[in-house]
Design a protein around this motif. Structure first.
Motif, PDB file in Angstrom:
ATOM      1  N   UNK A  94      43.505 -10.141 -57.124  1.00 24.24           N
ATOM      2  CA  UNK A  94      43.343 -11.385 -56.366  1.00 24.24           C
ATOM      3  C   UNK A  94      41.896 -11.397 -55.893  1.00 24.24           C
ATOM      4  N   UNK A  95      41.138 -12.433 -56.237  1.00 27.97           N
ATOM      5  CA  UNK A  95      39.721 -12.444 -55.872  1.00 27.97           C
ATOM      6  C   UNK A  95      39.379 -13.479 -54.808  1.00 27.97           C
ATOM      7  N   UNK A  96      40.334 -13.788 -53.950  1.00 28.80           N
ATOM      8  CA  UNK A  96      40.068 -14.647 -52.805  1.00 28.80           C
ATOM      9  C   UNK A  96      40.629 -16.044 -52.944  1.00 28.80           C
ATOM     10  N   UNK A  97      40.532 -16.633 -54.129  1.00 27.94           N
ATOM     11  CA  UNK A  97      41.061 -17.984 -54.316  1.00 27.94           C
ATOM     12  C   UNK A  97      41.930 -18.102 -55.563  1.00 27.94           C
ATOM     13  N   UNK A  98      42.229 -16.994 -56.190  1.00 27.85           N
ATOM     14  CA  UNK A  98      43.088 -16.998 -57.366  1.00 27.85           C
ATOM     15  C   UNK A  98      43.121 -15.617 -57.988  1.00 27.85           C
ATOM     16  N   UNK A  99      44.019 -15.451 -58.951  1.00 25.91           N
ATOM     17  CA  UNK A  99      44.150 -14.169 -59.643  1.00 25.91           C
ATOM     18  C   UNK A  99      43.172 -14.090 -60.805  1.00 25.91           C
ATOM     19  N   UNK A 100      42.679 -12.887 -61.048  1.00 21.74           N
ATOM     20  CA  UNK A 100      41.909 -12.579 -62.244  1.00 21.74           C
ATOM     21  C   UNK A 100      42.739 -11.602 -63.060  1.00 21.74           C
ATOM     22  N   UNK A 101      42.764 -11.811 -64.361  1.00 22.52           N
ATOM     23  CA  UNK A 101      43.529 -10.945 -65.251  1.00 22.52           C
ATOM     24  C   UNK A 101      42.624 -10.509 -66.386  1.00 22.52           C
ATOM     25  N   UNK A 102      42.447  -9.206 -66.517  1.00 23.89           N
ATOM     26  CA  UNK A 102      41.674  -8.631 -67.606  1.00 23.89           C
ATOM     27  C   UNK A 102      42.648  -7.969 -68.562  1.00 23.89           C
ATOM     28  N   UNK A 103      42.524  -8.254 -69.847  1.00 28.47           N
ATOM     29  CA  UNK A 103      43.403  -7.682 -70.861  1.00 28.47           C
ATOM     30  C   UNK A 103      42.571  -7.013 -71.935  1.00 28.47           C
ATOM     31  N   UNK A 104      42.977  -5.813 -72.340  1.00 25.76           N
ATOM     32  CA  UNK A 104      42.354  -5.142 -73.475  1.00 25.76           C
ATOM     33  C   UNK A 104      43.460  -4.685 -74.404  1.00 25.76           C
ATOM     34  N   UNK A 105      43.356  -5.085 -75.673  1.00 22.62           N
ATOM     35  CA  UNK A 105      44.332  -4.715 -76.696  1.00 22.62           C
ATOM     36  C   UNK A 105      43.605  -3.962 -77.787  1.00 22.62           C
ATOM     37  N   UNK A 106      44.103  -2.775 -78.101  1.00 18.68           N
ATOM     38  CA  UNK A 106      43.488  -1.950 -79.130  1.00 18.68           C
ATOM     39  C   UNK A 106      44.012  -2.332 -80.509  1.00 18.68           C
ATOM     40  N   UNK A 107      43.135  -2.374 -81.493  1.00 17.17           N
ATOM     41  CA  UNK A 107      43.546  -2.624 -82.872  1.00 17.17           C
ATOM     42  C   UNK A 107      44.196  -1.373 -83.468  1.00 17.17           C
ATOM     43  N   UNK A 108      43.650  -0.203 -83.154  1.00 18.96           N
ATOM     44  CA  UNK A 108      44.258   1.063 -83.546  1.00 18.96           C
ATOM     45  C   UNK A 108      44.166   2.016 -82.361  1.00 18.96           C
ATOM     46  N   UNK A 109      45.114   2.926 -82.288  1.00 17.09           N
ATOM     47  CA  UNK A 109      45.127   3.899 -81.209  1.00 17.09           C
ATOM     48  C   UNK A 109      45.911   3.411 -80.009  1.00 17.09           C
ATOM     49  N   UNK A 110      45.953   4.259 -78.998  1.00 23.19           N
ATOM     50  CA  UNK A 110      46.702   3.948 -77.785  1.00 23.19           C
ATOM     51  C   UNK A 110      45.905   4.392 -76.556  1.00 23.19           C
ATOM     52  N   UNK A 111      46.301   3.863 -75.418  1.00 26.62           N
ATOM     53  CA  UNK A 111      45.758   4.299 -74.139  1.00 26.62           C
ATOM     54  C   UNK A 111      46.597   5.468 -73.646  1.00 26.62           C
ATOM     55  N   UNK A 112      45.942   6.443 -73.049  1.00 24.53           N
ATOM     56  CA  UNK A 112      46.669   7.573 -72.473  1.00 24.53           C
ATOM     57  C   UNK A 112      46.996   7.261 -71.020  1.00 24.53           C
ATOM     58  N   UNK A 113      48.253   7.400 -70.684  1.00 25.62           N
ATOM     59  CA  UNK A 113      48.699   7.188 -69.310  1.00 25.62           C
ATOM     60  C   UNK A 113      48.426   8.469 -68.512  1.00 25.62           C
ATOM     61  N   UNK A 114      47.774   8.361 -67.342  1.00 25.48           N
ATOM     62  CA  UNK A 114      47.551   9.551 -66.515  1.00 25.48           C
ATOM     63  C   UNK A 114      48.872  10.252 -66.194  1.00 25.48           C
ATOM     64  N   UNK A 115      48.848  11.566 -66.219  1.00 18.17           N
ATOM     65  CA  UNK A 115      50.056  12.365 -65.989  1.00 18.17           C
ATOM     66  C   UNK A 115      50.465  12.335 -64.522  1.00 18.17           C
ATOM     67  N   UNK A 116      51.744  12.559 -64.291  1.00 16.23           N
ATOM     68  CA  UNK A 116      52.257  12.651 -62.929  1.00 16.23           C
ATOM     69  C   UNK A 116      52.682  11.307 -62.380  1.00 16.23           C
ATOM     70  N   UNK A 117      53.092  11.328 -61.147  1.00 12.56           N
ATOM     71  CA  UNK A 117      53.574  10.133 -60.458  1.00 12.56           C
ATOM     72  C   UNK A 117      52.462   9.516 -59.610  1.00 12.56           C
ATOM     73  N   UNK A 118      51.247   9.648 -60.060  1.00 10.66           N
ATOM     74  CA  UNK A 118      50.091   9.181 -59.314  1.00 10.66           C
ATOM     75  C   UNK A 118      50.058   7.661 -59.262  1.00 10.66           C
ATOM     76  N   UNK A 119      49.965   7.128 -58.082  1.00 13.79           N
ATOM     77  CA  UNK A 119      49.900   5.685 -57.894  1.00 13.79           C
ATOM     78  C   UNK A 119      48.452   5.217 -57.807  1.00 13.79           C
ATOM     79  N   UNK A 120      47.647   5.918 -57.049  1.00 15.51           N
ATOM     80  CA  UNK A 120      46.243   5.569 -56.841  1.00 15.51           C
ATOM     81  C   UNK A 120      45.392   6.370 -57.814  1.00 15.51           C
ATOM     82  N   UNK A 121      44.568   5.665 -58.607  1.00 20.37           N
ATOM     83  CA  UNK A 121      43.674   6.356 -59.533  1.00 20.37           C
ATOM     84  C   UNK A 121      42.231   5.960 -59.198  1.00 20.37           C
TER      85      UNK A 121
END
Length: 115
Positions: A59-86
């Motif tokens: 939320x940037x004060x007057x509306x939502x901003x949404x950034x999207x990144x989609x990989x053509x090949x490969x995957x994103x690695x999810x951080x291990x553990x139950x960490x909420x704040x990164x």
């Protein structure tokens, strides 16, 4: 262009998310799943079920901003553990495709703020 700041707080949604979800569905996940305020200005990170897509919601004060990144090949690695704040550093490593388990950070001074 996306700019990540160490002054911002980044919260990782712990479960894989259906990337067909729009802004208001993601804001609902923040409110109901994370029990945080989506209007706080913090940045919320969502990784898709197939781990080839990531979305950042803010939320940037007057509306939502949404950034999207989609990989053509490969995957994103999810951080291990139950960490909420990164950290912005961890998020940048995820977005760049760096394997998080192999990263070793050297010791640095970190100021402890007491209330």
């Amino acid at each position: 262009m996306l700019s990540l700041s160490s002054a911002a707080r980044y919260f990782l949604y712990g479960q894989p998310v259906d990337m067909r979800c729009g802004i208001y569905s993601l804001a609902g996940l923040v409110q109901n799943g994370l029990h945080l305020d989506p209007l706080s200005g913090d940045i919320f990170v969502f990784i898709g079920k197939r781990a080839n897509q990531v979305r950042l919601l803010q939320w940037d004060g007057d509306g939502y901003s949404l950034y999207t990144k989609r990989l053509e090949t490969g995957t994103f690695e999810r951080p291990k553990g139950e960490k909420l704040l990164i950290s912005s550093r961890e998020l940048m490593l995820v977005l760049q495709g760096v394997r998080l388990t192999s990263v070793r950070l050297r010791k640095r001074y970190k100021r402890v703020v007491s209330c």
